[in-house]
Design an enzyme around this catalytic site. Structure first.
Site, PDB file in Angstrom:
ATOM      1  CE  LYS A 263      -3.686   2.589   0.721  1.00 54.33           C
ATOM      2  NZ  LYS A 263      -4.679   2.743  -0.356  1.00 54.33           N
TER       3      LYS A 263
ATOM      4  CG  ASN B 183     -10.429   2.802  -4.264  1.00 59.83           C
ATOM      5  OD1 ASN B 183      -9.853   3.567  -3.487  1.00 59.83           O
ATOM      6  ND2 ASN B 183      -9.937   2.478  -5.456  1.00 59.83           N
TER       7      ASN B 183
ATOM      8  N   GLY C 195      -8.487   6.978   0.060  1.00 58.86           N
ATOM      9  CA  GLY C 195      -7.849   8.216   0.526  1.00 58.86           C
ATOM     10  C   GLY C 195      -6.489   7.977   1.163  1.00 58.86           C
ATOM     11  CG  LEU C 196      -3.184   7.821  -0.885  1.00 62.40           C
ATOM     12  CD1 LEU C 196      -2.079   8.822  -1.221  1.00 62.40           C
ATOM     13  CD2 LEU C 196      -2.818   6.456  -1.463  1.00 62.40           C
TER      14      LEU C 196
ATOM     15  CG  ASN D  60      -0.077   6.753  -5.942  1.00 59.07           C
ATOM     16  OD1 ASN D  60      -0.564   7.249  -6.953  1.00 59.07           O
ATOM     17  ND2 ASN D  60      -0.824   6.248  -4.979  1.00 59.07           N
TER      18      ASN D  60
ATOM     19  CB  CYS E 141      -3.704   8.766  -5.188  1.00 59.57           C
ATOM     20  SG  CYS E 141      -5.087   8.269  -4.134  1.00 59.57           S
TER      21      CYS E 141
ATOM     22  CB  ILE F  44      -4.134   3.417 -15.909  1.00 56.99           C
ATOM     23  CG1 ILE F  44      -5.191   2.312 -15.908  1.00 56.99           C
ATOM     24  CG2 ILE F  44      -3.748   3.836 -17.289  1.00 56.99           C
ATOM     25  CD1 ILE F  44      -6.487   2.641 -16.616  1.00 56.99           C
ATOM     26  CG  ASN F  45      -3.920   5.021  -9.350  1.00 64.84           C
ATOM     27  OD1 ASN F  45      -4.937   4.506  -8.884  1.00 64.84           O
ATOM     28  ND2 ASN F  45      -2.906   5.399  -8.604  1.00 64.84           N
TER      29      ASN F  45
ATOM     30  N   GLY G 159      -7.603  -4.035 -14.578  1.00 67.61           N
ATOM     31  CA  GLY G 159      -8.554  -5.083 -14.930  1.00 67.61           C
ATOM     32  C   GLY G 159      -7.940  -6.423 -15.258  1.00 67.61           C
TER      33      GLY G 159
HETATM   34  C1  LIG Z   1      -9.142  -0.504  -2.911  1.00 68.08           C
HETATM   35  C2  LIG Z   1      -8.025   0.017  -3.758  1.00 68.08           C
HETATM   36  C3  LIG Z   1      -6.972   0.705  -3.175  1.00 68.08           C
HETATM   37  C4  LIG Z   1      -5.928   1.185  -3.966  1.00 68.08           C
HETATM   38  N1  LIG Z   1      -4.888   1.830  -3.374  1.00 68.08           N
HETATM   39  C5  LIG Z   1      -3.820   2.227  -4.127  1.00 68.08           C
HETATM   40  C6  LIG Z   1      -2.668   2.801  -3.523  1.00 68.08           C
HETATM   41  O1  LIG Z   1      -2.569   2.927  -2.302  1.00 68.08           O
HETATM   42  N2  LIG Z   1      -1.658   3.187  -4.333  1.00 68.08           N
HETATM   43  C7  LIG Z   1      -1.694   3.038  -5.706  1.00 68.08           C
HETATM   44  O2  LIG Z   1      -0.749   3.411  -6.395  1.00 68.08           O
HETATM   45  N3  LIG Z   1      -2.780   2.480  -6.299  1.00 68.08           N
HETATM   46  C8  LIG Z   1      -3.816   2.071  -5.539  1.00 68.08           C
HETATM   47  N4  LIG Z   1      -4.896   1.474  -6.143  1.00 68.08           N
HETATM   48  C9  LIG Z   1      -4.904   1.349  -7.614  1.00 68.08           C
HETATM   49  C10 LIG Z   1      -4.377  -0.009  -8.071  1.00 68.08           C
HETATM   50  O3  LIG Z   1      -3.046  -0.225  -7.684  1.00 68.08           O
HETATM   51  C11 LIG Z   1      -4.490  -0.134  -9.606  1.00 68.08           C
HETATM   52  O4  LIG Z   1      -3.683   0.839 -10.217  1.00 68.08           O
HETATM   53  C12 LIG Z   1      -5.921   0.049 -10.104  1.00 68.08           C
HETATM   54  O5  LIG Z   1      -6.851  -0.501  -9.208  1.00 68.08           O
HETATM   55  C13 LIG Z   1      -6.141  -0.575 -11.493  1.00 68.08           C
HETATM   56  O6  LIG Z   1      -5.826  -1.952 -11.490  1.00 68.08           O
HETATM   57  P1  LIG Z   1      -6.945  -3.102 -11.264  1.00 68.08           P
HETATM   58  O7  LIG Z   1      -8.049  -2.840 -12.215  1.00 68.08           O
HETATM   59  O8  LIG Z   1      -6.203  -4.382 -11.487  1.00 68.08           O
HETATM   60  O9  LIG Z   1      -7.391  -2.965  -9.838  1.00 68.08           O
HETATM   61  C14 LIG Z   1      -5.949   0.978  -5.371  1.00 68.08           C
HETATM   62  C15 LIG Z   1      -7.019   0.277  -5.939  1.00 68.08           C
HETATM   63  C16 LIG Z   1      -8.035  -0.218  -5.161  1.00 68.08           C
HETATM   64  C17 LIG Z   1      -9.147  -0.986  -5.819  1.00 68.08           C
END
Ligand SMILES: Cc1cc2nc3c(=O)[nH]c(=O)nc-3n(C[C@H](O)[C@H](O)[C@H](O)COP(=O)(O)O)c2cc1C
Length: 319
Positions: free
Chosen positions: A62, A86, A89-90, A144, A147, A207-208, A260
């Site tokens: 995280k 989601n 909020g870090l 990051n 966010c 991507i984020n 995804g």
């Molecule tokens: C619940 C949740 C918390 C996340 N927290 C962070 C985070 O702390 N730092 C970060 O760089 N990305 C965070 N992400 C983003 C994921 O790392 C990722 O970039 C994004 O969800 C897209 O990938 P996915 O579709 O496989 O989930 C978070 C995603 C989710 C769903």
């Protein structure tokens, strides 16, 4: 990572020639391209017993910030069609607690640990990067700058000048490889990817999450406490693939595809689009063993693609 735990090649199913699974992301060498995405794997302790860490290319815990953050008001997650919204909020205990409480455990794991950080300012990002320099057990730093759920969280990921300067100064603050994690919530992903590349990033993650919201119309209320959040999961895969493809046309910096990914076909699509490695996020929530399943499935898929090493598949899209 111990020498003994390294298994850079896997026997190919149909013939005896092993398939080379190793990938190179700038100065960061990984045993394979399957990584766990930040925010979806806790600090890895939560996954112990479920996941064989030695099968993974790496783990991103995280995101940590300078000071502890309580995160946003509930509700913080909402399921949507083919996706998850989601606005966490870090929520984290801050970098000092991370170094004291989490890194000692993470450093024992037989996989690469890539520490994800978020600063509130340029100087805070640089100071945190310098703080991580020389710490045993850290393979790389991911910035990051994407966010969507904190104030100012995307400033460095939406302004190319800020992004380029930040990456360059973080680059100079440590000997560790630097990865820049980009947001898709921009007009041109290419412009930002170029800025990160010119700043000297070893790799670019993209991507984020994608900005979104959900509503309970009967109550006339948003479902997220923060009203707007970030969408992830299968719903965003086409957006992520497009971003990886576009960035791959514009920069030579290795790319890490995220968005995804849940099946081995998803992994292969991202590699073909131009990714050198991938991160798996939301899928960990509904199958905590998904990363190991994908790592195990990779050799056969590469065999089917007719390649002897992962990098041979990267960016091979035919038009
Ligand atoms: C619940 C949740 C918390 C996340 N927290 C962070 C985070 O702390 N730092 C970060 O760089 N990305 C965070 N992400 C983003 C994921 O790392 C990722 O970039 C994004 O969800 C897209 O990938 P996915 O579709 O496989 O989930 C978070 C995603 C989710 C769903």
């Amino acid at each position: 990572m111990t020498e003994a735990s390294l298994s850079p090649t896997a026997p190919s199913p149909a013939d005896s020639a092993p398939i080379d699974l190793r990938v190179q992301l700038g100065r960061l060498a990984l045993r394979n391209p399957i990584l766990a995405a930040s925010g979806t794997f806790g600090y890895a302790r939560e996954m112990a017993g479920l996941v064989d860490f030695s099968l993974l290319g790496g783990i991103l815990p995280k995101t940590v910030t300078k000071a502890p953050r309580p995160g946003n008001a509930p509700w913080r997650t909402v399921e949507t069609s083919s996706g998850l919204l989601n606005s966490i909020g870090l929520d984290n205990d801050g970098i000092d607690a991370f170094l004291e409480l989490h890194l000692p455990y993470l450093a024992t794991l037989p996989t690469a640990i890539i520490v994800s950080i978020a600063g509130r300012s340029h100087d805070e990002f640089v100071a945190m990067t310098a703080q991580l320099d020389g710490r045993p057990g850290i393979a790389a730093v991911e910035l990051n700058i994407s966010c969507p759920n904190v104030s100012g969280g995307v400033d460095f990921g939406t302004d190319p000048a800020l992004c380029g300067r930040l990456v360059a100064d973080c680059r100079n603050a440590t000997r560790l490889p630097i990865i820049a994690k980009l947001t898709p919530n921009v007009t041109s992903i290419v412009t930002i990817a170029r800025a990160a590349a010119e700043g000297g990033a070893d790799a670019i993650s993209l991507i984020n999450t994608v900005l979104g919201m959900a509503i309970d119309w009967r109550k006339r209320k948003p479902l997220l406490g923060n009203v707007i959040g970030g969408l992830s999961g299968p719903a965003i895969k086409p957006i992520a693939l497009r971003c990886v493809y576009q960035a791959a046309q514009a920069v030579r910096t290795p790319l890490i595809g995220i968005g995804g990914i849940a099946t081995i076909d998803d992994v292969m699509e991202f590699l073909v689009a131009g990714a050198t490695a991938v991160q798996i996020g939301t899928a960990n929530y509904y199958d905590p063993t998904v990363t190991t399943k994908l790592a195990n499935a990779l050799p056969a898929a590469l065999q089917e693609a007719g390649v002897k090493q992962v990098s041979d598949l990267t960016g091979t899209l035919r038009k």
